[in-house]
Design an enzyme around this catalytic site. Structure first.
Site, PDB file in Angstrom:
ATOM      1  CB  SER A  10      39.528  29.788  37.498  1.00 58.57           C
ATOM      2  OG  SER A  10      38.398  30.365  36.579  1.00 58.57           O
ATOM      3  CB  THR A  11      43.764  28.106  38.276  1.00 60.79           C
ATOM      4  OG1 THR A  11      44.206  27.801  36.909  1.00 60.79           O
ATOM      5  CG2 THR A  11      42.707  27.213  38.652  1.00 60.79           C
TER       6      THR A  11
END
Length: 187
Positions: A10-11
């Site tokens: 996600s990051t």
């Protein structure tokens, strides 16, 4: 008949090594890597992976949640793969749609997840209806009464207080003060 991997975090701070190692160990010839939230509609690496796959290939992910934004989205992706003759493997769940048992297991999981989602929606609607029947409405509590809003307006019009000072006086955020003052306060 290629195994093609898809890995997503996600990051940027999250590490893909565990996923890529597992995908390479599973025999993936090519691995598409994504740094994007699963809820985003646009995931370029997934789109590239789906475009790259040919009939007889298998898309391999470490877990199903890496692939779909929701159960419904996951089912759409899996159905699209199936229509094209492409298999799906989720390593940690032991799902392999290239086998009859794997397809059955995948569809059972998807049906259970969809059923659970429907139950949550139904319970939420029932709870909201019960609250409305008791005179309660949704949304946050009112933070400033009309009297406090008038006092905030008077303080603002004096031009001796900043919006931050007015907010601190009433124990609310600057955004709340701006909402009560209207558009002319932001100019």
């Amino acid at each position: 008949m290629a195994a093609v991997g898809y890995a997503r975090v996600s990051t940027r701070e999250q590490n893909l090594d565990g996923q890529t190692d597992a995908l390479e160990a599973a025999g993936c010839e090519k691995v598409f890597i994504e740094h994007a939230s699963g809820v985003l509609a646009k995931r370029p690496a997934l789109e590239d992976a789906l475009e790259y796959l040919r009939s007889g290939d298998t898309l391999v992910v470490t877990k199903l949640d890496r692939l779909g934004r929701s159960v419904r989205n996951l089912k759409e992706v899996a159905d699209g793969l199936e229509r094209r003759g492409v298999g799906l493997k989720a390593l940690s769940q032991g799902i392999d749609t290239t086998t009859p048992g794997g397809r059955l297991f995948f569809h059972m999981l998807a049906a259970i997840a969809e059923f659970e989602h429907d139950l949550i929606v139904e319970r939420t609607k029932d709870g909201l209806a019960a609250a409305r029947a008791r005179g309660r409405t949704g949304g946050g509590r009112i933070k400033m009464s009309p009297t406090k809003a008038r006092q905030a307006r008077a303080m603002y019009d004096q031009k001796t207080y900043t919006v931050q000072q007015i907010a601190e006086t009433f124990g609310v955020s600057r955004g709340t003060i701006y909402r009560h003052l209207g558009d002319d306060a932001r100019a």
